[in-house]
Enzyme design. Sequence first.
Site, PDB file in Angstrom:
ATOM      1  N   ARG A  93       5.225 -11.838   5.053  1.00  0.00           N
ATOM      2  CA  ARG A  93       3.823 -11.772   4.621  1.00  0.00           C
ATOM      3  C   ARG A  93       3.395 -13.081   3.948  1.00  0.00           C
ATOM      4  NH1 ARG A  93       1.238  -7.169   0.575  1.00  0.00           N
ATOM      5  NH2 ARG A  93      -0.808  -8.141   0.281  1.00  0.00           N
ATOM      6  N   ASN A 147       0.887  -1.525   8.714  1.00  0.00           N
ATOM      7  CA  ASN A 147      -0.239  -2.378   9.091  1.00  0.00           C
ATOM      8  C   ASN A 147       0.130  -3.343  10.202  1.00  0.00           C
ATOM      9  OD1 ASN A 147      -2.563  -1.721   7.583  1.00  0.00           O
ATOM     10  ND2 ASN A 147      -1.570  -2.489   5.708  1.00  0.00           N
ATOM     11  N   CYS A 169      -5.046   4.943   6.246  1.00  0.00           N
ATOM     12  CA  CYS A 169      -5.322   3.872   5.303  1.00  0.00           C
ATOM     13  C   CYS A 169      -5.930   4.513   4.061  1.00  0.00           C
ATOM     14  CB  CYS A 169      -6.307   2.888   5.918  1.00  0.00           C
ATOM     15  SG  CYS A 169      -6.843   1.627   4.758  1.00  0.00           S
ATOM     16  N   HIS A 199      -9.806  -1.193   8.351  1.00  0.00           N
ATOM     17  CA  HIS A 199     -10.186  -2.353   7.550  1.00  0.00           C
ATOM     18  C   HIS A 199     -11.436  -3.039   8.101  1.00  0.00           C
ATOM     19  CE1 HIS A 199      -5.946  -2.892   5.548  1.00  0.00           C
ATOM     20  NE2 HIS A 199      -6.463  -1.687   5.370  1.00  0.00           N
ATOM     21  N   TYR A 252     -12.999  -4.962   2.992  1.00  0.00           N
ATOM     22  CA  TYR A 252     -12.481  -6.016   3.870  1.00  0.00           C
ATOM     23  C   TYR A 252     -13.590  -6.801   4.557  1.00  0.00           C
ATOM     24  CZ  TYR A 252      -7.634  -4.623   3.179  1.00  0.00           C
ATOM     25  OH  TYR A 252      -6.399  -4.379   2.632  1.00  0.00           O
TER      26      TYR A 252
HETATM   27  P1  NAD Z   1       8.011  -3.619   2.159  1.00  0.00           P
HETATM   28  O1  NAD Z   1       8.064  -5.076   2.377  1.00  0.00           O
HETATM   29  O2  NAD Z   1       8.528  -3.056   0.906  1.00  0.00           O
HETATM   30  O3  NAD Z   1       8.716  -2.924   3.405  1.00  0.00           O
HETATM   31  C1  NAD Z   1       9.011  -1.555   3.385  1.00  0.00           C
HETATM   32  C2  NAD Z   1      10.391  -1.325   3.933  1.00  0.00           C
HETATM   33  O4  NAD Z   1      10.389  -1.469   5.359  1.00  0.00           O
HETATM   34  C3  NAD Z   1      11.458  -2.293   3.415  1.00  0.00           C
HETATM   35  O5  NAD Z   1      12.390  -1.611   2.622  1.00  0.00           O
HETATM   36  C4  NAD Z   1      12.054  -2.868   4.688  1.00  0.00           C
HETATM   37  O6  NAD Z   1      13.438  -3.095   4.602  1.00  0.00           O
HETATM   38  C5  NAD Z   1      11.700  -1.823   5.701  1.00  0.00           C
HETATM   39  N1  NAD Z   1      11.809  -2.217   7.105  1.00  0.00           N
HETATM   40  C6  NAD Z   1      11.537  -3.410   7.666  1.00  0.00           C
HETATM   41  N2  NAD Z   1      11.764  -3.364   8.989  1.00  0.00           N
HETATM   42  C7  NAD Z   1      12.173  -2.102   9.270  1.00  0.00           C
HETATM   43  C8  NAD Z   1      12.559  -1.416  10.464  1.00  0.00           C
HETATM   44  N3  NAD Z   1      12.590  -2.034  11.645  1.00  0.00           N
HETATM   45  N4  NAD Z   1      12.919  -0.121  10.375  1.00  0.00           N
HETATM   46  C9  NAD Z   1      12.918   0.518   9.183  1.00  0.00           C
HETATM   47  N5  NAD Z   1      12.568  -0.079   8.030  1.00  0.00           N
HETATM   48  C10 NAD Z   1      12.196  -1.359   8.078  1.00  0.00           C
HETATM   49  O7  NAD Z   1       6.495  -3.172   2.419  1.00  0.00           O
HETATM   50  P2  NAD Z   1       5.417  -2.400   1.529  1.00  0.00           P
HETATM   51  O8  NAD Z   1       4.649  -3.396   0.773  1.00  0.00           O
HETATM   52  O9  NAD Z   1       6.006  -1.266   0.840  1.00  0.00           O
HETATM   53  O10 NAD Z   1       4.460  -1.900   2.684  1.00  0.00           O
HETATM   54  C11 NAD Z   1       4.990  -1.137   3.733  1.00  0.00           C
HETATM   55  C12 NAD Z   1       4.055  -1.079   4.920  1.00  0.00           C
HETATM   56  O11 NAD Z   1       2.959  -0.221   4.642  1.00  0.00           O
HETATM   57  C13 NAD Z   1       3.441  -2.420   5.298  1.00  0.00           C
HETATM   58  O12 NAD Z   1       3.340  -2.505   6.693  1.00  0.00           O
HETATM   59  C14 NAD Z   1       2.080  -2.367   4.648  1.00  0.00           C
HETATM   60  O13 NAD Z   1       1.160  -3.196   5.267  1.00  0.00           O
HETATM   61  C15 NAD Z   1       1.751  -0.910   4.839  1.00  0.00           C
HETATM   62  N6  NAD Z   1       0.742  -0.344   3.938  1.00  0.00           N
HETATM   63  C16 NAD Z   1      -0.306   0.234   4.540  1.00  0.00           C
HETATM   64  C17 NAD Z   1      -1.292   0.830   3.804  1.00  0.00           C
HETATM   65  C18 NAD Z   1      -2.462   1.379   4.549  1.00  0.00           C
HETATM   66  O14 NAD Z   1      -3.533   1.474   4.002  1.00  0.00           O
HETATM   67  N7  NAD Z   1      -2.307   1.730   5.816  1.00  0.00           N
HETATM   68  C19 NAD Z   1      -1.210   0.876   2.405  1.00  0.00           C
HETATM   69  C20 NAD Z   1      -0.101   0.281   1.805  1.00  0.00           C
HETATM   70  C21 NAD Z   1       0.887  -0.318   2.583  1.00  0.00           C
HETATM   71  C1  G6P Z   2      -4.822  -1.668   0.641  1.00  0.00           C
HETATM   72  C2  G6P Z   2      -4.831  -1.499   2.137  1.00  0.00           C
HETATM   73  C3  G6P Z   2      -3.470  -1.580   2.715  1.00  0.00           C
HETATM   74  C4  G6P Z   2      -2.762  -2.807   2.266  1.00  0.00           C
HETATM   75  C5  G6P Z   2      -2.697  -2.812   0.758  1.00  0.00           C
HETATM   76  C6  G6P Z   2      -2.116  -4.104   0.247  1.00  0.00           C
HETATM   77  O1  G6P Z   2      -4.440  -0.516   0.046  1.00  0.00           O
HETATM   78  O2  G6P Z   2      -5.414  -0.312   2.548  1.00  0.00           O
HETATM   79  O3  G6P Z   2      -3.574  -1.504   4.097  1.00  0.00           O
HETATM   80  O4  G6P Z   2      -1.471  -2.850   2.779  1.00  0.00           O
HETATM   81  O5  G6P Z   2      -3.950  -2.676   0.200  1.00  0.00           O
HETATM   82  O6  G6P Z   2      -1.760  -3.940  -1.081  1.00  0.00           O
HETATM   83  P1  G6P Z   2      -0.748  -4.956  -1.771  1.00  0.00           P
HETATM   84  O7  G6P Z   2      -0.575  -4.447  -3.139  1.00  0.00           O
HETATM   85  O8  G6P Z   2       0.474  -4.940  -0.930  1.00  0.00           O
HETATM   86  O9  G6P Z   2      -1.447  -6.280  -1.695  1.00  0.00           O
HETATM   87 MN    MN Z   3      -5.197  -0.056   4.700  1.00  0.00          MN
END
Ligand code: NAD
Ligand code: G6P
Ligand code: MN
Length: 432
Positions: A93, A147, A169, A199, A252
């Site tokens: 990221r 995402n 989301c 977004h 966004y």
């Molecule tokens: P993070 O960097 O902590 O990753 C989460 C976990 O995924 C890590 O422990 C990592 O080892 C694991 N991982 C990586 N590749 C993998 C694979 N192939 N199989 C299984 N596990 C795997 O990330 P985070 O900040 O906790 O965010 C997690 C995800 O959720 C991101 O893609 C983020 O964008 C998304 N997210 C989405 C929303 C939303 O609104 N949709 C909100 C928050 C986070």
């Molecule tokens: C929002 C969005 C997520 C995004 C997150 C990032 O909640 O909906 O899609 O992943 O923010 O938050 P962070 O704390 O990782 O910047």
């Molecule tokens: Mn989102």
Amino acid sequence: RLKIVTIGGGSSYTPELIEGYIKRKDELPIKEIWLVDIEEGKEKLEIVGNLAKRMVENAGLDWEIHLTLDRREALKDADFVSTQFRVGLLDARIKDERIPLSHGLIGQETNGAGGMFKAFRTVPVILDIVKDMKELCPDAWLVNFTNPSGMITEAVLKYGNFEKVVGLCNVPINHIMHESKLIEKNPDDLFFHFAGLNHHHWHKVYDKEGNDLTELVIEKMFNSNEPIVKNIRYIPFFKEQIRDLGMLPCSYHQYYYLQDDMLKKELEEYAKNETRAEKVKKVEAELFELYKDPNLKEKPAQLSQRGGTYYSDAACELISSIYNDKRSTMVVSTRNNGALADLPYDCAVEVSSIITASGPKPINFGKLPTAARGLVQVMKAMEELTIEAAVTGNYGTALQAFILNPLVPGGQIARTVLNEMLVAHKKHLPQF
Ligand code: NAD
Ligand code: G6P
Ligand code: MN
Ligand code: MN
């Protein structure tokens, strides 16, 4: 009783999910929760998994929490699979944010060049997961948070040929909570009609008597300068433009409607090594230190520094709505099926939907105002090409998507940034 699997279980958001399940213990007869991660996330999985066990035990529940690196073992006979993984973790990221910024372009997790590269890395993995699901739990629902959530959902529908997928989301819930407060109403007494892409959506607001409150909420929005989500610094939109649009944009949209101001702020953060990913890395380290404390048995308040507030309300409510055929109204990424007349039938859109046992039924929005239609059609075409490039690894398609993206100017710069990012992320891009 239910078997629920979370892929990316080592995420610092996992306590948020566990709390959501505990809140709904009377509507979800859970037997097992499986948290799956990979070798690189092993330590995080252990720490957060042990906290999950303490939370469940503290709530007096007999749920089994399994921690594993064996995805196939976890998926066997699952009922619901939620995905929250990040290919390449936060270091990837940081590249998604810093490389575009080093060329004077917006650097963001889900928008512009960064968002496209997050899709390139993620699509092959999600399609692999779908392949496993078809074999090991073909009737399970896939609840995707990974995402870029909308593009990942569309990839599963179109290229995974898997129908039981819903993209989520937390942004819509944040708007609903924030704007209800602005007009001093209970969110349950309002109807928020959302339409667009993940977004990249807009919404209108109505009360119980059927009055359209959108204009009122727009005016109130200009009197408030609180950010809607923690990860996006608040800059007010242009009043004349939003009044003319007649709908509320999502946070966004600041990247598009206020591109130069947002870029200026991001460049300041870039210079100080304080892009959002770099800040989140510090927050994450603090969170995991807290999670290690054996006396901690609940989700700590510090998790609210992340952007994902209401994350668990979206995920757990969706699962409960499907399982119990609750027919509640939620905003989800799902197949358009004509709900947005301006977009292809088979693409994923983010739209208010009724959640039934057979999945989301999108509420028709009809046609968008010209300004929204023009932008969303460009964005959708960009998404379609990004997904196609992620599947085929075709350089020309990737370049096409880059040039189409409103946050990437056409010309040599598109090629330069694309090439640099292909090299930087090589390890996670076997298709290119
Ligand atoms: P993070 O960097 O902590 O990753 C989460 C976990 O995924 C890590 O422990 C990592 O080892 C694991 N991982 C990586 N590749 C993998 C694979 N192939 N199989 C299984 N596990 C795997 O990330 P985070 O900040 O906790 O965010 C997690 C995800 O959720 C991101 O893609 C983020 O964008 C998304 N997210 C989405 C929303 C939303 O609104 N949709 C909100 C928050 C986070
Ligand atoms: C929002 C969005 C997520 C995004 C997150 C990032 O909640 O909906 O899609 O992943 O923010 O938050 P962070 O704390 O990782 O910047
Ligand atoms: Mn989102
Ligand atoms: Mn462009």
